[in-house]
Structure formats: C-alpha cells, structure tokens
Design an enzyme around this catalytic site. Sequence first.
Site, mmCIF file in Angstrom:
data_model
loop_
_atom_site.group_PDB
_atom_site.id
_atom_site.type_symbol
_atom_site.label_atom_id
_atom_site.label_comp_id
_atom_site.label_asym_id
_atom_site.label_seq_id
_atom_site.Cartn_x
_atom_site.Cartn_y
_atom_site.Cartn_z
ATOM 1 N N LYS A 111 0.855 -1.197 0.000
ATOM 2 C CA LYS A 111 0.000 0.000 0.000
ATOM 3 C C LYS A 111 0.885 1.239 0.000
ATOM 4 O O LYS A 111 1.466 1.607 1.016
ATOM 5 C CB LYS A 111 -0.934 0.044 1.219
ATOM 6 C CG LYS A 111 -2.077 1.014 0.940
ATOM 7 C CD LYS A 111 -2.703 1.649 2.156
ATOM 8 C CE LYS A 111 -1.995 2.859 2.653
ATOM 9 N NZ LYS A 111 -1.977 4.028 1.742
ATOM 10 N N GLU A 133 8.863 16.545 15.039
ATOM 11 C CA GLU A 133 9.415 16.522 13.686
ATOM 12 C C GLU A 133 8.710 17.614 12.866
ATOM 13 O O GLU A 133 7.492 17.550 12.682
ATOM 14 C CB GLU A 133 9.132 15.133 13.096
ATOM 15 C CG GLU A 133 9.697 14.888 11.729
ATOM 16 C CD GLU A 133 9.339 13.477 11.217
ATOM 17 O OE1 GLU A 133 8.188 13.031 11.383
ATOM 18 O OE2 GLU A 133 10.220 12.832 10.631
HETATM 19 P P1 NAD Z 1 2.230 8.410 7.510
HETATM 20 O O1 NAD Z 1 2.570 7.611 8.721
HETATM 21 O O2 NAD Z 1 1.189 9.453 7.625
HETATM 22 O O3 NAD Z 1 1.737 7.437 6.337
HETATM 23 C C1 NAD Z 1 2.544 6.367 5.887
HETATM 24 C C2 NAD Z 1 1.657 5.309 5.239
HETATM 25 O O4 NAD Z 1 0.800 4.746 6.217
HETATM 26 C C3 NAD Z 1 0.761 5.836 4.133
HETATM 27 O O5 NAD Z 1 0.715 4.880 3.106
HETATM 28 C C4 NAD Z 1 -0.589 5.958 4.823
HETATM 29 O O6 NAD Z 1 -1.702 5.864 3.970
HETATM 30 C C5 NAD Z 1 -0.559 4.758 5.770
HETATM 31 N N1 NAD Z 1 -1.398 4.866 6.950
HETATM 32 C C6 NAD Z 1 -1.918 5.974 7.534
HETATM 33 N N2 NAD Z 1 -2.592 5.640 8.667
HETATM 34 C C7 NAD Z 1 -2.491 4.294 8.794
HETATM 35 C C8 NAD Z 1 -2.938 3.359 9.778
HETATM 36 N N3 NAD Z 1 -3.616 3.754 10.845
HETATM 37 N N4 NAD Z 1 -2.634 2.057 9.607
HETATM 38 C C9 NAD Z 1 -1.923 1.648 8.550
HETATM 39 N N5 NAD Z 1 -1.473 2.479 7.592
HETATM 40 C C10 NAD Z 1 -1.743 3.801 7.708
HETATM 41 O O7 NAD Z 1 3.609 9.029 6.993
HETATM 42 P P2 NAD Z 1 3.868 9.981 5.747
HETATM 43 O O8 NAD Z 1 3.332 11.335 6.032
HETATM 44 O O9 NAD Z 1 3.457 9.289 4.486
HETATM 45 O O10 NAD Z 1 5.480 10.008 5.737
HETATM 46 C C11 NAD Z 1 6.245 10.868 6.514
HETATM 47 C C12 NAD Z 1 6.744 10.172 7.778
HETATM 48 O O11 NAD Z 1 7.506 9.013 7.435
HETATM 49 C C13 NAD Z 1 7.682 11.051 8.588
HETATM 50 O O12 NAD Z 1 7.395 10.899 9.946
HETATM 51 C C14 NAD Z 1 9.069 10.477 8.256
HETATM 52 O O13 NAD Z 1 10.054 10.749 9.219
HETATM 53 C C15 NAD Z 1 8.757 9.020 8.133
HETATM 54 N N6 NAD Z 1 9.791 8.324 7.370
HETATM 55 C C16 NAD Z 1 10.648 7.500 8.049
HETATM 56 C C17 NAD Z 1 11.664 6.868 7.367
HETATM 57 C C18 NAD Z 1 12.662 5.966 8.076
HETATM 58 O O14 NAD Z 1 13.401 5.287 7.399
HETATM 59 N N7 NAD Z 1 12.701 5.949 9.390
HETATM 60 C C19 NAD Z 1 11.796 7.051 5.990
HETATM 61 C C20 NAD Z 1 10.901 7.884 5.325
HETATM 62 C C21 NAD Z 1 9.882 8.511 6.044
#
Ligand code: NAD
Length: 445
Positions: free
Chosen positions: A153, A354
């Site tokens: 997803k 963040e």
């Molecule tokens: P997000 O957590 O909002 O969403 C990530 C994914 O999860 C999306 O596909 C979203 O649709 C899905 N999602 C949302 N709610 C969910 C739930 N309750 N259950 C399951 N899936 C769900 O993150 P984002 O805004 O897409 O990305 C930014 C974040 O990702 C930042 O916090 C960043 O630091 C982090 N990030 C971490 C790394 C790492 O390697 N540690 C790398 C890239 C990004």
Amino acid sequence: MEMKLESFNPSNGKLLGKVTITSIEEVQNVVMRSCEAARNWKNLKIDERLDLMKKAYEQAKPHIRDMAELLSQEMGKDIQRAAGEVSGTVLGGPYIAEEAKEALQSRLTGSRARIEYRPLGVAAVISPWNYPLAMANNLIVPSLMAGNTVVFKPSEETPLVADTFVRYLQKVLPENVLQIIHGNGEQGRALVESDVHLIAFTGSMAVGKDIMARASGGLKRLIMELGGNDPMIVLKDADMDAAVRFAVASSFENAGQMCIATERIYVDEKIADTFEQSVVSLASRYRPGSWNMPGANIGPIINSRQHEKIIEHIRDAEEKGARVLLGGSQQEKPYIKPTVIADITPEMIMEKEETFGPVVAISRYKTVDEAVERANDSVYGLGAVVFGRKDVEAVADRLEAGMVGINQGVGAGDAPWVGAKQSGFGFHGTSEGHRQFAQVRVMNY
Ligand code: NAD
C-alpha cells in the site's frame, strides 16, 4: 461504483492521474489471493526467486526516465533527485535481492543444528510519500526474497509512480505474488487487521503506534522505520565550513521532508555568531520552485496540511521568543522559503517534534553536557550528528540514536538502516535486516 484516488502535482495543484481505490472488502480478497500465491512462491528455491526478481527489475529498466519525471511531478522533488531515487530503486533492487539470498541461506551450528530462514506468509508493505519508491523497495525486496508474498500500500499522495513501478515487476513475477492496493489510512488499517503475517512499515511514529496496537491481537511480526527529530551538535573546534554546509544541506534536503533531516542544531556559544551568520548566508542562496524550474532547490511541500504544520511550528517558535534570521511564518503555499530560526528552546514545538520542512533551527549551548542532554531529550532516536575535533568521538558515543554521524551525515550502504527509541521497531538492510523478514527455524539433525 469504483471510487478514484486523484493524484495532484503539489507545485501547481494540477491533476496528474487517478487510480482505483481498493474497497475495504476487496482488501480482504487481495490478502486471500496473496495467501494462495504464497503456497507456490515459498516452495521455489531461493535461486529461482532471485532469478525472477532480476528479470522483473529488467522490465522497469527502460522506463527509469519516465518514472523519474512522474515521481518528480507527483512528489515535487527536482528531476535529478527523482532520477537518483528511481535508478537507485530499479538498479538497486537486484542487488538487495542478491544480498538477501546470501543472508537467508541456512547455517550450521557447532552442535548438529541448522538455522533456517523460512517464509512468514503474506507481508503488508506500507510506505510514505517522501521517497515513494526507495522506501517501498527496501521492504518489498527482502519480503519477497524470504518467500513471502506482498501486498503493497503506497501513500495516497504518490499512488501513480508506485502503481507504474509495480506493473513492470508484475510482468514477470507470478500472479498475486506482488499486489498493490490504493487508499489512505483506512485501507492501511484494513490491511494491518487482515490475515497478513508481517507488517513492514515506513512512516510516522503516530501511525506506527496505531499499527502496533492493531497488530497485537495476532502478534504479527512488525518491522517499522518511523519518524525522526534528528539533532546536530557543533563543538567549538568544529570545521566551521563543513558544519555550516551540512547544517543547511541536511535541513533543506527534499524540502526538509526527509526522516533524517537535521531538525535542531546545538552550537557552542563561543562560535555561535559566526555559525549563524554563515548559515544565513548559505541558506539565502536556496530557491524554492517547481520540479523543472532551473535553479530551484527547495521543492513544494507535499500538501496543505503539511504546509500548515510547518507554519505552526515556526509561528510557535516566533511567539515563544525565537529570533527569525531568514524566512519565517509568512509563507505562501505550496512553498516554504528557506528559513533560519535561532534561540529555539525545549518549550517550542520545533524542538520537540518533527517539523519536516526546510527550516534550520539553532540553539546555543554553554556546556557540552547541556548539548548532549537536549539532543537526547526526545522520544525520537533515528539519527544524530556531531561536528568537532578533539572530543567528537566521545560526544558521539553519548548520543541516543540508531545511526550517528561524526563530521558527516548518517547511514551507510553496507549497514542496517535503524532507528532507536520510538523512531523504529525492528529495522531493514544488510544481512541482519533481511533476516527479520523471515521466520527463524532451528532444525536439529
Ligand atoms: P504516515 O505515517 O502518515 O503514512 C505512511 C503510510 O501509512 C501511508 O501509506 C498511509 O496511507 C498509511 N497509513 C496511515 N494511517 C495508517 C494506519 N492507521 N494504519 C496503517 N497504515 C496507515 O507518513 P507519511 O506522512 O506518508 O510520511 C512521513 C513520515 O515518514 C515522517 O514521519 C518520516 O520521518 C517518516 N519516514 C521514516 C523513514 C525511516 O526510514 N525511518 C523514511 C521515510 C519517512
């Protein structure tokens, strides 16, 4: 009736394309089909899986440039960076697969036991928008190589490039071994609660916690790479030019929308004036602009919500007494002009959370102990960086993070990608990481 997920160019709000949203009922069917496909996939020899993976990635090779343009337009990063991400994904996939093959070989112990790495079943791979292909690829490849089938997803912000990439791989991979579903958190939650066996997630800490709670009923295996609030400490004997260059580049990379972006900088008060002035002088050369605007090096913020969050952090700092040295909270969507804020304090949202935007946030310290304490005073623990000479290693050793950089950024191609504290749970990359995508079985013979 089929519902469509629309994808927009964050620079100009223009519609780029649509994909069909997977209904919640359909999520269950997709997982069932993955379960069935796992029966054959897991029985292939790992060499056979590797062979198919290599052939699958070959399909994507001729389309690197087109995918880079799409990624650029859909996510907003400039074309060079997008091309780097796409070619890293397409050319790096087979490399990760080879590495996983080596890592997942059975091993003999000295006492007539064999350690085996067995498939877990169906893996849910859930990924963010900021590196829409690279992050997904890092989890899809070891999942498949371990003999799991995958339901992927992608983020609702970048469905088109993810869909295009997966379609190329599907030309070679057996039916239903790699499937894609589309939607937002609702589909993500449905997938987490379905009959998957492993959830490999990259995204925010808040969603990571929700996933952990929902996965607990089935004690599903979790690998989670979460958000960061990375500190940088600048010691008084640091190479000033190198520290300034890193501070600005790492705060502004990908418009600050990077998990290991530098989020807060602690600089020795004895060198702070020079450091601040040099940061402002370098930061003011950055130009916001769309993915194909010559000279632009800060792309748009992915969406309005994220833009508002960054402004809220800047405004909060302004109201609590921070000095705005460049930019500030008056910004027009979708861009954030390069912003430098000094005198941030632990009471400010910017220090605690963040920000995920192109902001250099600086604070002065009197003693190294104070700098280390503030750097570690966080629930996050992804990366941390220290610049200096005499005591640099000793200070680095005190930092609570999964990855620590000494006079450079964090992360290495031949080491795991890992977050400490609430920035991660499990990790991926290299042998140690790849083995987490498998069930260990100990066979005595
Ligand atoms: P997000 O957590 O909002 O969403 C990530 C994914 O999860 C999306 O596909 C979203 O649709 C899905 N999602 C949302 N709610 C969910 C739930 N309750 N259950 C399951 N899936 C769900 O993150 P984002 O805004 O897409 O990305 C930014 C974040 O990702 C930042 O916090 C960043 O630091 C982090 N990030 C971490 C790394 C790492 O390697 N540690 C790398 C890239 C990004």
